[in-house]
Design an enzyme around this catalytic site. Structure first.
Site, PDB file in Angstrom:
ATOM      1  N   ASP A   1      50.356  47.120  35.684  1.00 21.20           N
ATOM      2  CA  ASP A   1      50.388  45.826  35.002  1.00 21.20           C
ATOM      3  C   ASP A   1      51.805  45.503  34.555  1.00 21.20           C
ATOM      4  O   ASP A   1      52.365  46.202  33.701  1.00 21.20           O
ATOM      5  CB  ASP A   1      49.451  45.850  33.786  1.00 21.20           C
ATOM      6  CG  ASP A   1      47.990  45.868  34.184  1.00 21.20           C
ATOM      7  OD1 ASP A   1      47.583  44.970  34.934  1.00 21.20           O
ATOM      8  OD2 ASP A   1      47.270  46.778  33.744  1.00 21.20           O
TER       9      ASP A   1
ATOM     10  N   HIS B   1      50.217  44.143  39.617  1.00 15.82           N
ATOM     11  CA  HIS B   1      49.707  42.885  39.062  1.00 15.82           C
ATOM     12  C   HIS B   1      50.808  42.255  38.225  1.00 15.82           C
ATOM     13  O   HIS B   1      51.138  42.747  37.142  1.00 15.82           O
ATOM     14  CB  HIS B   1      48.460  43.193  38.229  1.00 15.82           C
ATOM     15  CG  HIS B   1      47.917  42.023  37.477  1.00 15.82           C
ATOM     16  ND1 HIS B   1      46.968  42.167  36.491  1.00 15.82           N
ATOM     17  CD2 HIS B   1      48.162  40.690  37.556  1.00 15.82           C
ATOM     18  CE1 HIS B   1      46.671  40.979  35.991  1.00 15.82           C
ATOM     19  NE2 HIS B   1      47.395  40.069  36.617  1.00 15.82           N
TER      20      HIS B   1
ATOM     21  N   MET C   1      52.078  39.774  35.793  1.00 16.95           N
ATOM     22  CA  MET C   1      51.769  38.834  34.718  1.00 16.95           C
ATOM     23  C   MET C   1      53.090  38.320  34.171  1.00 16.95           C
ATOM     24  O   MET C   1      53.447  38.524  32.999  1.00 16.95           O
ATOM     25  CB  MET C   1      50.925  39.519  33.639  1.00 16.95           C
ATOM     26  CG  MET C   1      49.498  39.776  34.071  1.00 16.95           C
ATOM     27  SD  MET C   1      48.562  40.770  32.880  1.00 16.95           S
ATOM     28  CE  MET C   1      48.929  42.412  33.499  1.00 16.95           C
TER      29      MET C   1
ATOM     30  N   MET D   1      39.963  38.504  36.326  1.00 14.22           N
ATOM     31  CA  MET D   1      40.195  39.067  35.003  1.00 14.22           C
ATOM     32  C   MET D   1      38.938  38.865  34.157  1.00 14.22           C
ATOM     33  O   MET D   1      38.484  37.739  33.972  1.00 14.22           O
ATOM     34  CB  MET D   1      41.388  38.389  34.329  1.00 14.22           C
ATOM     35  CG  MET D   1      42.737  38.665  34.984  1.00 14.22           C
ATOM     36  SD  MET D   1      43.161  40.421  35.056  1.00 14.22           S
ATOM     37  CE  MET D   1      43.157  40.867  33.309  1.00 14.22           C
TER      38      MET D   1
ATOM     39  N   ASP E   1      39.161  43.400  36.660  1.00 12.12           N
ATOM     40  CA  ASP E   1      40.004  44.090  35.691  1.00 12.12           C
ATOM     41  C   ASP E   1      39.711  43.555  34.298  1.00 12.12           C
ATOM     42  O   ASP E   1      39.791  42.353  34.051  1.00 12.12           O
ATOM     43  CB  ASP E   1      41.475  43.852  36.041  1.00 12.12           C
ATOM     44  CG  ASP E   1      42.435  44.560  35.096  1.00 12.12           C
ATOM     45  OD1 ASP E   1      41.974  45.343  34.244  1.00 12.12           O
ATOM     46  OD2 ASP E   1      43.652  44.327  35.217  1.00 12.12           O
TER      47      ASP E   1
END
Length: 230
Positions: free
Chosen positions: A38, A69, A71, A140, A178
């Site tokens: 993440d 991932h 973000m 998500m 997730d």
């Protein structure tokens, strides 16, 4: 189209940051199929994690695929750096840039698999016209930014809708979940159509990683064997 075996991708966000290399090796040895990384920038989500330097440092510790991932916003300027650091799959949010189609093209042009991430309030239509470029869709089931949140049951119909959309394409697109994934919520995700489960606390918060991964997999199909494509 036959459903693939369920894969487990422990999220390193819940690991001991003082021992990341050891934690990555332990997860792989315990049967993890992928390692979920993440990447948070404190702007797109209200937290900061780590960047490509840490991904590169981890790459030498394990051979399993790195599921990165992003973000972060904007994401495009950092795609090459994460590809070079050792990411196997790079996923982005539609909200993280103005041209999702171009972003996915860029990821695939770097020789990596491309994913699209849908936040709880992001509709399935956000991915409808880019499924030809997607290797993965990530749902998500919490609001992104922090580990240890409770699973949002409202996302189960979204998972089911995406499974139908994916099957209509005839393509082997992974459907990942997730957020709040535990041995209790995992079966509902799998029943709705998920075939990749991300779990942080449920794995790295357990005393026995192998038992935790087995519990998440539950009665699902057996994991990928060595030598099989991820």
């Amino acid at each position: 189209m036959a459903r693939p075996a369920v894969r487990i991708a422990p999220s390193l966000l819940a690991a001991d940051f003082a021992r990341l290399g050891e934690e990555a090796r332990a997860a792989a040895a315990a049967g993890a199929d992928w390692l979920h990384l993440d990447i948070m920038d404190g702007h797109f989500v209200p937290n900061i994690s780590f960047g490509p330097v840490v991904v590169k440092a981890l790459r030498r510790h394990v051979a399993i695929p790195f599921d990165v991932h992003l973000m972060i916003a904007p994401a495009d300027p950092y795609l090459a750096a994460f590809a070079e650091a050792g990411a196997d799959l790079i996923s982005v949010h539609p909200e993280a840039g103005p041209h999702l189609h171009r972003t996915l093209q860029t990821i695939r042009g770097l020789g990596k698999r491309a994913g699209v991430v849908l936040n709880p309030a992001t509709p399935v239509q956000a991915v409808e016209h880019v499924l030809d470029l997607a290797d993965l869709v990530l749902v998500m089931t919490v609001n992104p930014g922090f580990g240890g949140q409770s699973f949002l049951e409202s996302q189960l119909p979204k998972i089911a809708a995406l499974r139908r959309m994916i099957e209509a394409t005839g393509r082997a697109i992974a459907l990942e979940v997730d957020g709040g994934v535990t041995a209790e919520t995992a079966p509902r995700c799998i029943a709705a159509g998920a075939d990749v489960l991300v779990a942080g606390t449920a794995v790295f918060g357990a005393s026995d990683y192998a038992a935790a991964i087995a519990a998440l997999r539950g009665g699902a199909a057996p994991p990928r064997r060595a030598g099989e494509a991820p």
